[in-house]
Design a protein around this motif. Structure first.
Motif, short mmCIF file in Angstrom:
data_model
loop_
_atom_site.label_atom_id
_atom_site.label_comp_id
_atom_site.label_asym_id
_atom_site.label_seq_id
_atom_site.Cartn_x
_atom_site.Cartn_y
_atom_site.Cartn_z
N TRP A 86 0.74 -1.11 0.00
CA TRP A 86 0.06 -0.10 0.09
C TRP A 86 1.07 1.27 0.10
CZ3 TRP A 86 1.17 2.84 4.19
CH2 TRP A 86 1.58 2.26 5.33
N THR A 87 0.44 2.33 -0.40
CA THR A 87 0.78 3.56 -0.51
C THR A 87 0.21 4.74 0.30
OG1 THR A 87 1.84 3.07 -2.60
CG2 THR A 87 2.09 5.26 -1.77
N PHE A 88 0.73 5.29 1.22
CA PHE A 88 -0.06 6.30 1.98
C PHE A 88 0.47 7.78 1.12
CE2 PHE A 88 0.04 9.80 5.25
CZ PHE A 88 -1.15 10.08 5.31
N ARG A 89 -0.57 8.44 0.83
CA ARG A 89 -0.20 9.79 0.26
C ARG A 89 -0.63 11.02 1.18
NH1 ARG A 89 -1.55 6.17 -3.49
NH2 ARG A 89 -0.71 5.97 -5.46
N ALA A 90 0.45 11.82 1.84
CA ALA A 90 0.11 12.74 2.58
C ALA A 90 -0.14 14.10 1.94
CB ALA A 90 1.33 12.95 3.68
N GLY A 91 0.47 14.44 0.75
CA GLY A 91 0.07 15.46 0.02
C GLY A 91 1.04 16.58 0.40
N ARG A 92 2.00 16.32 1.42
CA ARG A 92 2.85 17.28 1.91
C ARG A 92 4.14 16.65 2.29
NH1 ARG A 92 -1.96 19.18 4.15
NH2 ARG A 92 -2.72 21.31 3.49
N LEU A 93 5.23 17.36 2.52
CA LEU A 93 6.49 16.74 2.75
C LEU A 93 6.54 15.91 4.02
CD1 LEU A 93 9.75 16.75 2.39
CD2 LEU A 93 9.80 18.88 3.86
N LEU A 94 6.94 14.65 3.91
CA LEU A 94 7.30 13.94 5.16
C LEU A 94 8.60 13.70 5.38
CD1 LEU A 94 4.91 10.68 4.14
CD2 LEU A 94 4.47 12.67 5.78
N ASP A 109 3.11 15.28 9.10
CA ASP A 109 3.82 15.74 7.82
C ASP A 109 4.34 17.26 8.08
OD1 ASP A 109 1.74 17.78 7.72
OD2 ASP A 109 0.47 16.60 6.37
N ASN A 110 4.80 17.79 7.20
CA ASN A 110 5.32 19.13 7.39
C ASN A 110 4.52 20.19 7.80
OD1 ASN A 110 6.91 21.73 5.73
ND2 ASN A 110 7.96 20.80 7.02
N CYS A 133 4.03 24.21 11.79
CA CYS A 133 4.84 23.43 11.29
C CYS A 133 5.50 22.31 11.94
CB CYS A 133 6.04 24.40 10.68
SG CYS A 133 5.31 25.76 9.87
N SER A 134 6.12 21.10 11.08
CA SER A 134 6.73 19.80 11.97
C SER A 134 7.96 19.60 11.17
CB SER A 134 5.49 18.95 12.00
OG SER A 134 6.21 17.76 12.54
N ALA A 135 8.89 19.28 11.81
CA ALA A 135 10.24 18.58 11.34
C ALA A 135 10.74 17.71 12.21
CB ALA A 135 11.27 19.70 10.94
N LEU A 399 9.00 -3.51 5.14
CA LEU A 399 10.01 -2.06 5.00
C LEU A 399 9.07 -1.07 4.64
CD1 LEU A 399 13.08 -1.69 5.23
CD2 LEU A 399 12.93 -1.38 2.87
N TYR A 400 9.06 -0.08 5.50
CA TYR A 400 8.33 1.05 5.46
C TYR A 400 9.20 2.28 5.02
CZ TYR A 400 4.63 -1.26 7.85
OH TYR A 400 3.50 -2.23 8.26
N LEU A 401 9.25 2.67 3.56
CA LEU A 401 10.09 3.59 2.80
C LEU A 401 9.39 5.01 3.00
CD1 LEU A 401 12.63 2.91 0.20
CD2 LEU A 401 10.93 4.86 -0.05
N VAL A 402 10.09 6.18 3.11
CA VAL A 402 9.74 7.33 3.30
C VAL A 402 10.11 8.18 1.93
CG1 VAL A 402 9.16 9.44 4.56
CG2 VAL A 402 9.70 7.40 5.84
N GLY A 403 9.10 8.31 0.86
CA GLY A 403 9.08 9.29 -0.04
C GLY A 403 9.11 10.70 0.33
N TYR A 404 8.98 11.44 -0.67
CA TYR A 404 8.81 12.97 -0.26
C TYR A 404 7.58 13.06 0.37
CZ TYR A 404 8.84 17.96 -1.07
OH TYR A 404 8.78 19.39 -0.76
#
Length: 419
Positions: A86-94, A109-110, A133-135, A399-404
């Motif tokens: 599956w793919t989760f789409r946050a829509g903003r920077l992770l 998310d950011n 904001c979050s980082a 394995l959970y891989l974090v894209g942009y």
């Protein structure tokens, strides 16, 4: 008379040039790479496996309180299927990776939206819009999710702003307690009865886990951006004042303060968080150097330079200190001496931090690719055409891989073994 004045002026110029040259040489000497002594304030004893409750899979940024980024017991190696479960789409920077517990994946998310995802399907169970904001990554423990947040937009504001620490009920997302601090991009440290965070106001805070009452606070000399590490009875962190600190975890009193090496130009500051193992504290700095300090004494034990900033927080595995640099290379340094063991050209700046899972070290580049290298020799074992800042976390079979702005759930290819 004019000739005498000319001689004196020439002599003064020579003295000034000589003094300048001497100063340059002195600074270069001060900033030189230092090789470590493997018998001084170094133990060969490997870190022990962290005993987490069975329902907690990945509790905090860097996996454990020592921030070693190398969990024991996960039998998961590449190759992985190209198409995610599956793919989760946050829509903003992770920018920072999730944590995993209670059958959920928690990620921020950011834009400061906290998501709780069902681990099986990647569907949103609950979310919370903070408007900040979050980082940073969350942390989990005792059925609570702890989140540190920055100021309200604009995210690059640096004056007259505040941040938050919020504890959520892990099941429902209900806010259990929250505290106002300075803007914080410090992934919380869950330490049993305490939650420890730092902020841009130069402060470190220890709040009680259950109620959020302030146990102690400490004022450093600069912004605190990286996560805080715990080993024994001490917490360790770096600051933008060029110093590294060790505090007593129970009282917040300073035990020691160390610093990056003086150099020509800007002295190194610390964005990365420390990793603590073998009686040493390891962290990189913006001067491009990887540093090792004695965990007990705070004395500099070794330093070794890369070609550019080190924003990446190091992983420590079997006496390898593994870290990426903005120079586009990924490095392995000997934990005792600082000698470079190997280097991998990733062809892209590295900002995020690595993770080691069953001997494979994973990291991402700002060009949008994630690599999996053999941590022993740096040989490429796997890569994936996604990733930016954070790399991966893992569960027993995924394995959970974090894209942009996406989170991918990957499993192994069929026919590639049962592990």
């Amino acid at each position: 008379m004019k000739r005498r004045v000319a001689y004196i002026a020439a002599g003064l110029i020579v003295l000034v040039l000589a003094a300048g040259a001497a100063y340059v040489l002195y600074r270069k000497h001060q900033g030189r790479d230092i090789r470590g002594n493997p018998t001084v304030e170094f133990t060969k004893k490997e870190p022990k496996a962290v005993k987490e409750p069975p329902e907690v899979t990945w509790p905090m940024y860097g996996y454990d309180a020592a921030r070693l980024r190398a969990p024991f017991g996960l039998k998961l190696r590449p190759p992985f299927r190209a198409h995610p479960v599956w793919t989760f789409r946050a829509g903003r920077l992770l920018e920072f990776p999730p944590v995993i517990a209670y059958g959920r994946i928690y990620i921020v998310d950011n834009a400061g939206v906290v998501f709780a995802l069902d681990e099986g399907r990647g569907k949103v169970v609950w979310k919370y819009k903070s408007g900040r904001c979050s980082a940073a990554s969350p942390a989990v423990g005792r059925h609570l999710v702890f989140v540190a947040l920055l100021n309200k937009p604009p995210c690059n504001a640096s004056h007259g702003v505040d941040g938050k620490v919020i504890a959520f009920d892990a099941e429902t997302g209900r806010v259990r307690w929250q505290r106002t601090i300075g803007p914080s991009e410090t992934s919380p440290l869950f330490a049993g009865d305490l939650v420890v965070v730092g902020d841009w106001s130069h402060n470190v805070y220890a709040f009680t886990t259950a109620t959020g009452n302030l146990r102690w606070s400490y004022k450093a000399g600069g912004l605190i951006k990286g996560a805080i590490a715990l080993a024994g009875n001490r917490v360790y962190f770096g600051s933008y004042d060029t110093h590294v600190y060790a505090l007593d975890v129970h009282t917040g009193k300073q035990v020691w303060r160390a610093s990056s090496q003086p150099r020509l130009g800007r002295t190194g500051t610390f964005y990365a968080n420390p990793a603590v193992a073998y009686g040493r504290v390891y962290l990189g700095a913006t001067d491009g150097k990887m540093y090792s300090f004695g965990a007990t004494s705070g004395k500099l034990r070794w330093s070794n330079g890369t070609g550019d900033f080190i924003y990446s927080s190091a992983a420590v595995w079997r006496r390898n200190v593994l870290v990426g640099s903005y120079d586009g290379n990924f490095y392995s340094f000997d934990a005792a001496t600082g000698d470079m063991r190997w280097r991998f050209d990733a062809n892209g700046k590295i900002s995020g931090s690595p993770t080691v899972i069953e001997g494979i070290v994973y990291f991402s580049t700002l060009k949008g690719r994630t690599f999996g290298l053999d941590a022993r020799d740096g040989k490429l074992r796997w890569s994936y055409p996604a990733g930016q800042y954070a790399a991966v976390v893992a569960a027993k079979r995924r394995l959970y891989l974090v894209g942009y702005s996406k989170l991918y759930a990957l499993i192994r290819k069929r026919g590639s073994g049962s592990r």
